[in-house]
Design a protein around this motif. Structure first.
Motif, PDB file in Angstrom:
ATOM      1  N   PRO A  91      10.694  -6.541 -22.943  1.00 32.46           N
ATOM      2  CA  PRO A  91      10.958  -5.292 -22.529  1.00 32.46           C
ATOM      3  C   PRO A  91      10.442  -4.850 -21.315  1.00 32.46           C
ATOM      4  O   PRO A  91       9.006  -5.138 -21.315  1.00 32.46           O
ATOM      5  N   TYR A  92      10.882  -4.077 -20.620  1.00 33.41           N
ATOM      6  CA  TYR A  92      10.176  -3.278 -19.347  1.00 33.41           C
ATOM      7  C   TYR A  92      10.600  -2.237 -18.890  1.00 33.41           C
ATOM      8  O   TYR A  92      11.809  -1.733 -19.324  1.00 33.41           O
ATOM      9  N   GLY A  93       9.844  -1.803 -18.037  1.00 30.10           N
ATOM     10  CA  GLY A  93      10.258  -0.222 -17.523  1.00 30.10           C
ATOM     11  C   GLY A  93      10.636  -0.297 -16.179  1.00 30.10           C
ATOM     12  O   GLY A  93      11.663   0.401 -15.409  1.00 30.10           O
ATOM     13  N   MET A  94       9.792  -1.146 -15.058  1.00 35.51           N
ATOM     14  CA  MET A  94      10.243  -1.377 -14.058  1.00 35.51           C
ATOM     15  C   MET A  94       9.903  -2.708 -13.414  1.00 35.51           C
ATOM     16  O   MET A  94       8.747  -3.101 -13.996  1.00 35.51           O
ATOM     17  N   LEU A  95      10.751  -3.181 -12.629  1.00 32.76           N
ATOM     18  CA  LEU A  95      10.800  -4.693 -12.141  1.00 32.76           C
ATOM     19  C   LEU A  95      10.881  -4.740 -10.733  1.00 32.76           C
ATOM     20  O   LEU A  95      11.544  -4.115 -10.014  1.00 32.76           O
ATOM     21  N   VAL A  96       9.687  -5.385 -10.386  1.00 33.38           N
ATOM     22  CA  VAL A  96       9.666  -5.698  -8.846  1.00 33.38           C
ATOM     23  C   VAL A  96       9.811  -7.249  -8.617  1.00 33.38           C
ATOM     24  O   VAL A  96       9.051  -7.818  -9.109  1.00 33.38           O
ATOM     25  N   TRP A  97      10.701  -7.580  -7.506  1.00 35.77           N
ATOM     26  CA  TRP A  97      11.130  -9.096  -7.399  1.00 35.77           C
ATOM     27  C   TRP A  97      10.641  -9.375  -6.045  1.00 35.77           C
ATOM     28  O   TRP A  97      10.983  -8.776  -5.066  1.00 35.77           O
ATOM     29  N   SER A  98       9.661 -10.363  -5.937  1.00 40.23           N
ATOM     30  CA  SER A  98       9.137 -10.876  -4.716  1.00 40.23           C
ATOM     31  C   SER A  98       9.027 -12.481  -4.758  1.00 40.23           C
ATOM     32  O   SER A  98       7.868 -12.866  -4.969  1.00 40.23           O
ATOM     33  N   THR A  99      10.034 -12.978  -4.825  1.00 42.15           N
ATOM     34  CA  THR A  99      10.073 -14.529  -4.788  1.00 42.15           C
ATOM     35  C   THR A  99      10.409 -15.420  -3.741  1.00 42.15           C
ATOM     36  O   THR A  99      10.540 -16.619  -3.705  1.00 42.15           O
ATOM     37  N   SER A 139       0.902  -1.143   0.123  1.00 39.35           N
ATOM     38  CA  SER A 139      -0.127  -0.011   0.118  1.00 39.35           C
ATOM     39  C   SER A 139       0.811   1.413  -0.229  1.00 39.35           C
ATOM     40  O   SER A 139       0.513   2.241  -0.498  1.00 39.35           O
ATOM     41  N   VAL A 140       1.973   0.959   0.953  1.00 40.83           N
ATOM     42  CA  VAL A 140       2.776   2.170   0.674  1.00 40.83           C
ATOM     43  C   VAL A 140       3.564   2.794  -0.677  1.00 40.83           C
ATOM     44  O   VAL A 140       3.665   3.616  -1.192  1.00 40.83           O
ATOM     45  N   THR A 141       3.740   1.800  -1.511  1.00 38.05           N
ATOM     46  CA  THR A 141       4.322   1.727  -2.812  1.00 38.05           C
ATOM     47  C   THR A 141       3.331   2.466  -3.839  1.00 38.05           C
ATOM     48  O   THR A 141       4.082   3.245  -4.716  1.00 38.05           O
ATOM     49  N   VAL A 142       2.282   2.689  -3.437  1.00 42.42           N
ATOM     50  CA  VAL A 142       1.316   3.547  -4.292  1.00 42.42           C
ATOM     51  C   VAL A 142       0.690   4.697  -3.718  1.00 42.42           C
ATOM     52  O   VAL A 142      -0.307   5.473  -4.507  1.00 42.42           O
ATOM     53  N   GLY A 143       1.225   4.841  -2.697  1.00 39.88           N
ATOM     54  CA  GLY A 143       0.502   6.079  -1.886  1.00 39.88           C
ATOM     55  C   GLY A 143      -0.878   5.723  -1.159  1.00 39.88           C
ATOM     56  O   GLY A 143      -1.510   6.792  -0.685  1.00 39.88           O
ATOM     57  N   THR A 144      -1.406   4.673  -1.200  1.00 39.47           N
ATOM     58  CA  THR A 144      -2.671   4.327  -0.338  1.00 39.47           C
ATOM     59  C   THR A 144      -2.423   4.556   1.018  1.00 39.47           C
ATOM     60  O   THR A 144      -3.187   5.179   1.706  1.00 39.47           O
ATOM     61  N   VAL A 145      -1.326   4.370   1.552  1.00 40.06           N
ATOM     62  CA  VAL A 145      -0.764   4.608   2.922  1.00 40.06           C
ATOM     63  C   VAL A 145       0.575   5.249   2.923  1.00 40.06           C
ATOM     64  O   VAL A 145       1.505   4.836   2.021  1.00 40.06           O
ATOM     65  N   VAL A 193      10.609  -0.549   4.446  1.00 43.04           N
ATOM     66  CA  VAL A 193      10.012   0.873   3.963  1.00 43.04           C
ATOM     67  C   VAL A 193      10.535   1.705   2.907  1.00 43.04           C
ATOM     68  O   VAL A 193      10.180   2.356   2.166  1.00 43.04           O
ATOM     69  N   GLU A 194      12.178   1.694   2.939  1.00 43.84           N
ATOM     70  CA  GLU A 194      12.883   2.128   1.857  1.00 43.84           C
ATOM     71  C   GLU A 194      12.763   1.826   0.425  1.00 43.84           C
ATOM     72  O   GLU A 194      12.567   2.549  -0.282  1.00 43.84           O
ATOM     73  N   ASP A 195      12.400   0.208   0.470  1.00 42.78           N
ATOM     74  CA  ASP A 195      12.002  -0.303  -0.583  1.00 42.78           C
ATOM     75  C   ASP A 195      10.798   0.115  -1.203  1.00 42.78           C
ATOM     76  O   ASP A 195      10.644   0.551  -2.492  1.00 42.78           O
ATOM     77  N   ALA A 196       9.658   0.186  -0.342  1.00 42.88           N
ATOM     78  CA  ALA A 196       8.473   0.939  -1.058  1.00 42.88           C
ATOM     79  C   ALA A 196       8.457   2.233  -1.374  1.00 42.88           C
ATOM     80  O   ALA A 196       8.035   2.509  -2.690  1.00 42.88           O
ATOM     81  N   GLN A 197       9.220   3.268  -0.848  1.00 43.94           N
ATOM     82  CA  GLN A 197       9.372   4.485  -1.309  1.00 43.94           C
ATOM     83  C   GLN A 197      10.178   4.560  -2.549  1.00 43.94           C
ATOM     84  O   GLN A 197       9.696   5.394  -3.391  1.00 43.94           O
ATOM     85  N   LYS A 198      11.300   3.554  -2.872  1.00 50.73           N
ATOM     86  CA  LYS A 198      11.886   3.826  -3.884  1.00 50.73           C
ATOM     87  C   LYS A 198      10.920   3.365  -5.117  1.00 50.73           C
ATOM     88  O   LYS A 198      10.991   3.721  -6.310  1.00 50.73           O
ATOM     89  N   ILE A 199      10.286   2.214  -5.053  1.00 44.49           N
ATOM     90  CA  ILE A 199       9.234   1.721  -5.941  1.00 44.49           C
ATOM     91  C   ILE A 199       8.287   2.976  -6.123  1.00 44.49           C
ATOM     92  O   ILE A 199       7.883   3.165  -7.479  1.00 44.49           O
ATOM     93  N   ARG A 200       7.813   3.704  -5.076  1.00 46.28           N
ATOM     94  CA  ARG A 200       6.843   4.951  -5.580  1.00 46.28           C
ATOM     95  C   ARG A 200       7.303   5.629  -6.329  1.00 46.28           C
ATOM     96  O   ARG A 200       6.879   6.288  -7.369  1.00 46.28           O
ATOM     97  N   GLN A 201       8.443   6.132  -6.129  1.00 48.67           N
ATOM     98  CA  GLN A 201       9.350   7.274  -6.821  1.00 48.67           C
ATOM     99  C   GLN A 201       9.359   6.370  -8.266  1.00 48.67           C
ATOM    100  O   GLN A 201       9.419   7.432  -9.285  1.00 48.67           O
TER     101      GLN A 201
END
Length: 587
Positions: free
Chosen positions: A327-335, A104-110, A196-204
């Motif tokens: 091709p991609y623009g952003m990658l989130v790794w959660s494995t 939720s932090v990654t998109v500004g919901t929280v 938390v820092e990871d979520a902020q970077k993803i949001r940016q």
């Protein structure tokens, strides 16, 4: 005036000569006859190394060192009530983060601050002597009982303060890191979602992608690449992030970037055949159908083999293992998760180098050590197998040494055996049997319970399959929090249980264990799926899916916040989002 003059001179002398070893203090007590009290004290030099490495001879408190302020460490600290310990908490972050809300932090919901609570604030009101140092653990020496640490302050400085901390008891609750499975390029080009820092970077990064795509200098093909968001991992975190990102894009960003609306693409890659494998099949099917309806590109049976700055190479686990690129623009790794380097080094010291996590016994004590405990994502409980102790169990129950085991003899030991080996109870449930006695009866065919009598070989045969029910606990916040609460309760009752053990009978040895072994109680799990819909799997095989489940999710996650402050902030963030949408500013 004389008294004032004396104070003035004494003060000036001490300020001019700070190395004075004696401090003279005079206190004048007013009264009818006057009077005074003369006292002195030694002023000794103080340094950090002595503070953390040299225990006060007069202080008989046991030194308890806690590494980590995540779910396990924080739960332990919150529930520790025994004042007979001198507690030192060491962690590179001085706050606790409610990690289930990171997507939720990654998109500004929280907002980030809404899910964080300062550790110092959480422990300052406790009667236990607790101090906190913001530092990272570099190594653990179980022989000398020292933990080597380095300050995280002055991040740009090459010379950071290092110090060693002695311990009598050590609690390792350092969590884990994201597991890349040594896939080339992941460390360099992917985002992770653990802090938390990871979520902020993803949001940016999300906002960066939309801003770049809106520039007039780019080609249509380049815009499509930049607006292709790829999520690797179909577990709860990856699924929730993909759902949150879909809602963010369709509810908020397309209104602000209308020209790129049709170019956005979200892809979820999962190596197995289905997403949310740990959930009921009804939830898995619903989630996959919903993602297809929402336009999320779901690719199962697809394993990532290489990542560059602009392309992801995948291998199909079926159809001959065909390799393709996208091709991609952003990658989130959660494995999944892996052990941190300091934990891996420690495991090698204690002959656990081949494990994926620190192995502990059922009391959370690290195998091969003395007073070291590990809990949370950095550890795994190595449950004792029944067949390893089957001979000793038989001897313990066969009190008359007859060489055979009767129902009456087994009943006297059954509670301790079930408590020590929980897999037996799981096996009985899978066979729809009520007790071990029923298992013994099955081994003897049609014999009545009263006449059942087994020799050692028949007893082994009766219990030969119970170990098939052994399962590792999932690496979840729920497990870590319960382990922290359990271990704190053990430390609270340490002296009491030394005198009056409360655990099961020792199968190999005499007497009883001090404490009952840790038992995890599963209270259910949620999977938010976007569009104000969620799925829940609760005890009793109860499955709930839909909008009402999303409101249940809101209520549960609000109630589970660690303070009224964070609870109010989280609920406020949800209300703000309903009223005004998510914030798309780049700050």
């Amino acid at each position: 005036m004389r008294i004032y003059s004396f104070y003035e001179k004494a003060s000036r002398a001490f300020n001019d000569h700070p190395s004075l070893s004696k401090v003279l203090a005079v206190v004048v007590v007013s009264g009818g006859t006057g009077g005074g009290l003369l006292a002195y004290s030694d002023s000794k030099s103080y340094n950090v190394e002595q503070a953390v490495s040299s225990p006060n001879a007069e202080n008989k408190k046991k030194k308890l060192v806690v590494l980590g302020t995540g779910w396990a460490g924080t739960s332990f600290l919150k529930n520790l009530k025994n004042p007979s310990y001198e507690v030192h908490v060491i962690s590179p972050r001085n706050y606790f983060a409610f990690t289930p809300l990171l997507p939720s932090v990654t998109v500004g919901t929280v907002e980030p601050r809404s899910i964080c609570e300062p550790i110092r604030k959480m422990v300052k009101k406790k009667d236990v002597d607790i101090s906190f140092w913001e530092a990272e653990c570099l190594s653990i020496d179980p022989v000398t009982k020292k933990v080597k640490c380095r300050s995280t302050q002055d991040a740009d400085s090459k010379e950071k303060a290092e110090f060693a901390v002695d311990y009598d008891y050590l609690v390792i609750a350092m969590g884990a890191r994201s597991n890349t499975f040594n896939t080339p390029g992941v460390e360099e080009h992917a985002h992770f979602l653990k802090e938390v820092e990871d979520a902020q970077k993803i949001r940016q990064s999300i906002i960066d992608c939309f801003e770049k795509a809106a520039l007039p200098t780019l080609s249509e093909e380049e815009r499509k690449r930049i607006l292709h968001f790829v999520v690797v991992g179909g577990g709860p975190t990856g699924v929730e992030f993909a759902a949150e990102l879909h809602d963010f894009v369709n509810d908020d960003l397309v209104r602000l970037y209308p020209k790129v609306k049709e170019l956005v693409k979200i892809t979820l890659l999962e190596a197995t055949d289905h997403i949310l494998n740990m959930f009921d099949k009804r939830i898995t099917d619903f989630a996959e159908e919903k993602f297809h309806r929402d336009g999320i590109n779901l690719q199962t049976g697809s394993m990532v083999v290489k990542v560059t700055d602009k392309e992801i190479s995948t291998k199909a686990l079926k159809n001959g293992g065909q390799i393709s690129s996208m091709p991609y623009g952003m990658l989130v790794w959660s494995t999944g998760i892996g052990a941190r380097p300091v934990i891996m080094d420690f495991m090698k010291q204690i002959n656990q180098g081949k494990r994926r996590a620190l192995g502990t016994d059922e009391w959370l004590r690290v195998e091969g050590t003395g007073e070291i405990y590990a809990l949370g994502d950095c550890a795994t409980i190595v449950q004792r197998k029944v067949m390893e102790d089957i001979g000793e169990i038989f001897k313990k129950a066969d009190k008359d040494n007859s060489g055979t085991l009767t129902v009456k003899e087994m009943q006297e030991l059954v509670d301790d055996v079930l408590e020590r080996y929980p897999q037996i109870e799981l096996y009985l449930k899978s066979r729809k049997l009520k007790s071990i006695v029923d298992l013994m009866k099955d081994a003897k065919g049609d014999a009545s319970k009263e006449s059942v009598e087994l020799n050692i070989e028949e007893f082994k045969s009766a219990l030969s399959e119970v170990d098939t029910q052994m399962k590792n606990l999932p690496a979840t916040a729920q497990v870590a929090a319960q382990q922290g609460t359990y271990l704190a309760d053990c430390f609270n009752r340490m002296e009491e249980c030394e005198k009056n053990p409360q655990g099961p009978i020792r199968i190999r040895g005499e007497g009883r264990h001090r404490f009952k072994p840790f038992r995890y109680r599963h209270f259910g799990q949620f999977a938010p799926l976007g569009g104000e819909q969620a799925a829940a799997q609760l005890p009793g095989d109860w499955v709930s899916i839909g909008h009402s489940t999303q409101w249940l999710w809101y209520s549960v996650y609000a109630s589970k916040q660690v303070s009224w402050r964070t609870r109010a902030l989280v609920v406020g963030d949800w209300t703000r989002r309903f009223m005004f949408g998510r914030d798309s500013s780049r700050i």
